[in-house]
Design an enzyme around this catalytic site. Structure first.
Site, PDB file in Angstrom:
ATOM      1  N   ARG A 191       3.746  -7.662   3.789  1.00  0.00           N
ATOM      2  CA  ARG A 191       3.998  -6.215   3.710  1.00  0.00           C
ATOM      3  C   ARG A 191       3.172  -5.452   4.738  1.00  0.00           C
ATOM      4  NH1 ARG A 191       3.267  -3.977  -2.093  1.00  0.00           N
ATOM      5  NH2 ARG A 191       3.882  -2.065  -1.054  1.00  0.00           N
ATOM      6  N   TYR A 239       9.904  10.649   7.530  1.00  0.00           N
ATOM      7  CA  TYR A 239       9.254  11.958   7.395  1.00  0.00           C
ATOM      8  C   TYR A 239       7.765  11.752   7.165  1.00  0.00           C
ATOM      9  CZ  TYR A 239      10.088  10.990   2.353  1.00  0.00           C
ATOM     10  OH  TYR A 239      10.171  10.420   1.114  1.00  0.00           O
ATOM     11  N   PRO A 240       6.962  12.708   7.660  1.00  0.00           N
ATOM     12  CA  PRO A 240       5.527  12.643   7.391  1.00  0.00           C
ATOM     13  C   PRO A 240       5.189  13.430   6.126  1.00  0.00           C
ATOM     14  CG  PRO A 240       5.955  14.308   9.069  1.00  0.00           C
ATOM     15  CD  PRO A 240       7.308  13.778   8.635  1.00  0.00           C
ATOM     16  N   MET A 241       4.073  13.075   5.486  1.00  0.00           N
ATOM     17  CA  MET A 241       3.694  13.808   4.274  1.00  0.00           C
ATOM     18  C   MET A 241       2.180  13.834   4.056  1.00  0.00           C
ATOM     19  SD  MET A 241       4.633  11.354   1.029  1.00  0.00           S
ATOM     20  CE  MET A 241       3.672  12.343  -0.113  1.00  0.00           C
ATOM     21  N   LYS A 282      -0.881  14.623   0.806  1.00  0.00           N
ATOM     22  CA  LYS A 282      -1.168  14.899  -0.606  1.00  0.00           C
ATOM     23  C   LYS A 282      -1.977  16.201  -0.611  1.00  0.00           C
ATOM     24  CE  LYS A 282       0.705  11.357  -2.783  1.00  0.00           C
ATOM     25  NZ  LYS A 282       0.033  10.162  -3.287  1.00  0.00           N
ATOM     26  N   HIS A 287       4.833   6.463  -9.841  1.00  0.00           N
ATOM     27  CA  HIS A 287       5.528   6.530  -8.549  1.00  0.00           C
ATOM     28  C   HIS A 287       6.158   5.164  -8.224  1.00  0.00           C
ATOM     29  CE1 HIS A 287       5.992   7.110  -4.178  1.00  0.00           C
ATOM     30  NE2 HIS A 287       5.433   5.921  -4.061  1.00  0.00           N
ATOM     31  N   GLN A 297      10.855   0.525   1.896  1.00  0.00           N
ATOM     32  CA  GLN A 297       9.949   1.577   2.339  1.00  0.00           C
ATOM     33  C   GLN A 297       8.795   0.970   3.134  1.00  0.00           C
ATOM     34  OE1 GLN A 297       9.430   0.111  -0.499  1.00  0.00           O
ATOM     35  NE2 GLN A 297       7.350   0.404  -1.240  1.00  0.00           N
TER      36      GLN A 297
HETATM   37  C1  VOV Z   1      11.318   2.843  -2.232  1.00  0.00           C
HETATM   38  C2  VOV Z   1      10.501   2.414  -3.076  1.00  0.00           C
HETATM   39  C3  VOV Z   1       9.058   2.689  -3.215  1.00  0.00           C
HETATM   40  C4  VOV Z   1       8.200   1.893  -3.912  1.00  0.00           C
HETATM   41  C5  VOV Z   1       8.535   0.608  -4.667  1.00  0.00           C
HETATM   42  C6  VOV Z   1       6.890   2.466  -3.801  1.00  0.00           C
HETATM   43  C7  VOV Z   1       5.745   1.941  -4.420  1.00  0.00           C
HETATM   44  C8  VOV Z   1       4.477   2.389  -4.096  1.00  0.00           C
HETATM   45  C9  VOV Z   1       3.271   1.827  -4.659  1.00  0.00           C
HETATM   46  C10 VOV Z   1       3.209   0.718  -5.713  1.00  0.00           C
HETATM   47  C11 VOV Z   1       2.218   2.485  -4.067  1.00  0.00           C
HETATM   48  C12 VOV Z   1       0.714   2.254  -4.345  1.00  0.00           C
HETATM   49  C13 VOV Z   1       0.220   1.013  -3.710  1.00  0.00           C
HETATM   50  C14 VOV Z   1       0.546   0.939  -2.232  1.00  0.00           C
HETATM   51  O1  VOV Z   1       1.459   0.145  -1.932  1.00  0.00           O
HETATM   52  O2  VOV Z   1      -0.044   1.644  -1.436  1.00  0.00           O
HETATM   53  C15 VOV Z   1       2.771   3.413  -3.133  1.00  0.00           C
HETATM   54  C16 VOV Z   1       2.011   4.223  -2.300  1.00  0.00           C
HETATM   55  C17 VOV Z   1       2.538   5.286  -1.626  1.00  0.00           C
HETATM   56  N1  VOV Z   1       3.849   5.697  -1.580  1.00  0.00           N
HETATM   57 FE1  VOV Z   1       5.419   4.723  -2.399  1.00  0.00          FE
HETATM   58  N2  VOV Z   1       6.960   3.609  -3.024  1.00  0.00           N
HETATM   59  C18 VOV Z   1       8.265   3.794  -2.671  1.00  0.00           C
HETATM   60  C19 VOV Z   1       8.822   4.858  -1.931  1.00  0.00           C
HETATM   61  C20 VOV Z   1       8.046   5.936  -1.509  1.00  0.00           C
HETATM   62  C21 VOV Z   1       8.565   7.178  -1.010  1.00  0.00           C
HETATM   63  C22 VOV Z   1      10.019   7.545  -0.900  1.00  0.00           C
HETATM   64  C23 VOV Z   1       7.502   7.974  -0.687  1.00  0.00           C
HETATM   65  C24 VOV Z   1       7.562   9.419  -0.225  1.00  0.00           C
HETATM   66  C25 VOV Z   1       7.256  10.336  -1.415  1.00  0.00           C
HETATM   67  C26 VOV Z   1       8.278  11.404  -1.674  1.00  0.00           C
HETATM   68  O3  VOV Z   1       8.177  12.072  -2.729  1.00  0.00           O
HETATM   69  O4  VOV Z   1       9.179  11.632  -0.859  1.00  0.00           O
HETATM   70  C27 VOV Z   1       6.314   7.217  -0.920  1.00  0.00           C
HETATM   71  C28 VOV Z   1       5.036   7.654  -0.632  1.00  0.00           C
HETATM   72  C29 VOV Z   1       3.924   6.857  -0.855  1.00  0.00           C
HETATM   73  C30 VOV Z   1       2.614   7.184  -0.382  1.00  0.00           C
HETATM   74  C31 VOV Z   1       2.264   8.387   0.489  1.00  0.00           C
HETATM   75  C32 VOV Z   1       1.750   6.219  -0.836  1.00  0.00           C
HETATM   76  C33 VOV Z   1       0.239   6.146  -0.586  1.00  0.00           C
HETATM   77  C34 VOV Z   1      -0.422   7.041  -1.596  1.00  0.00           C
HETATM   78  C35 VOV Z   1      -1.924   6.950  -1.642  1.00  0.00           C
HETATM   79  O5  VOV Z   1      -2.533   7.918  -2.139  1.00  0.00           O
HETATM   80  O6  VOV Z   1      -2.488   5.952  -1.193  1.00  0.00           O
HETATM   81  N3  VOV Z   1       6.665   5.989  -1.449  1.00  0.00           N
HETATM   82  N4  VOV Z   1       4.141   3.369  -3.202  1.00  0.00           N
END
Ligand code: VOV
Length: 248
Positions: free
Chosen positions: A130, A144-146, A148, A171, A184
């Site tokens: 990964r 897209y950028p984002m 928190k 999430h 993703q």
């Molecule tokens: C498409 C599927 C999908 C899946 C399975 C998934 C799962 C996960 C897991 C389990 C984790 C935590 C561990 C890691 O892996 O980091 C994350 C982490 C993260 N994610 Fe996510 N995310 C997805 C998808 C997904 C989307 C579509 C978005 C945009 C949010 C939106 O509203 O538009 C996103 C954002 C993030 C971010 C910015 C982080 C880091 C946050 C932080 O503070 O560190 N993410 N994400």
């Protein structure tokens, strides 16, 4: 002070968005256009070699709408390699017909919110894969950028670790319900670019982007804390599509 979450980093990422100078393209002689296409294809072949050697990965898509016309998403071991790629592209005759539209510099990131305690994540082949992913050849891309949010009561960075972990668990559960339909790639960009993360999604069905992003809007991690930049959505540029796009 709230505890910072530990992160794992993998390949560096460059999203390089370009617009096409259609006026120059249409006005240029066919031999020059042919030469430009040849050099673009050679550049793409070089990029593909990094994928075959597992030293990186490149995706190439067209962009719908006026923000840009094409995007190269490059993943490589070092920032130096990304710089070299940029320069190699600039040296092609094709680049003379492009205008930089937007770029994003980041690094593939996994946070440890969901890490299994007492294990070394770098010994887990799934985690390593990964961090250094081969980008899929899905039909569509969405970037897209984002951030928190850090705004009064809604400050992600002041929330205790356990609260953030809980929110990321929820999430992840939403994300997992889209398994098999979307991939993703989350790239961290604190210290590298203007936002905190880049979100790149790949799917064969563009409606999956809409449904996933919409569903996440209702989830606390996004509903309360998410701030978003511009969205870029596009289509895989395979050889026949590339030829069609640039035939005038
Ligand atoms: C498409 C599927 C999908 C899946 C399975 C998934 C799962 C996960 C897991 C389990 C984790 C935590 C561990 C890691 O892996 O980091 C994350 C982490 C993260 N994610 Fe996510 N995310 C997805 C998808 C997904 C989307 C579509 C978005 C945009 C949010 C939106 O509203 O538009 C996103 C954002 C993030 C971010 C910015 C982080 C880091 C946050 C932080 O503070 O560190 N993410 N994400």
């Amino acid at each position: 002070m709230s505890e910072a979450v530990q992160t794992l980093e993998g390949w560096y990422a460059l999203h390089d968005f370009r617009s096409i100078d259609w006026q120059s393209w249409k006005a240029s002689p066919p031999e020059l256009r042919e030469q430009a296409m040849e050099e673009l294809e050679q550049f793409l072949r070089q990029c593909a070699q990094a994928g075959e050697a597992k030293t990186g990965s490149t995706a190439f898509y067209s962009i719908v709408g006026q923000k840009a016309d094409i995007v190269f998403m490059h993943l490589r071991e070092t920032l130096d390699e990304l710089n070299e790629l940029e320069a190699n592209f600039q040296k092609t005759a094709f680049a003379d017909f492009t205008i930089p539209a937007y770029s994003y510099v980041s690094v593939v990131e996994l946070s440890s919110y969901m890490a299994k305690p007492g294990t070394n994540p770098m010994e887990d082949p799934e985690i390593v894969a990964r961090l250094k992913p081969q980008l899929p050849q899905s039909r569509h891309i969405c970037f897209y950028p984002m951030n928190k949010k850090r705004d009064g009561q809604d400050n992600w960075y002041m929330e205790p670790m356990e609260r953030r972990r809980e929110m990321m668990r929820n999430h992840g559960l939403i994300g997992r319900s889209y398994a098999g339909r979307v991939k993703q790639i989350i790239t961290g960009s604190v210290g590298f670019d203007d936002w905190e993360w880049g979100v790149t999604l790949f799917s064969d069905d563009p409606l999956v982007f809409k449904k996933l992003v919409y569903e996440m809007r209702f989830d606390e991690a996004s509903a309360r804390y998410g701030e978003f930049g511009g969205f870029y959505v596009g289509n895989l540029l395979d050889k026949p599509k590339l030829d069609r796009l640039f035939t005038v």
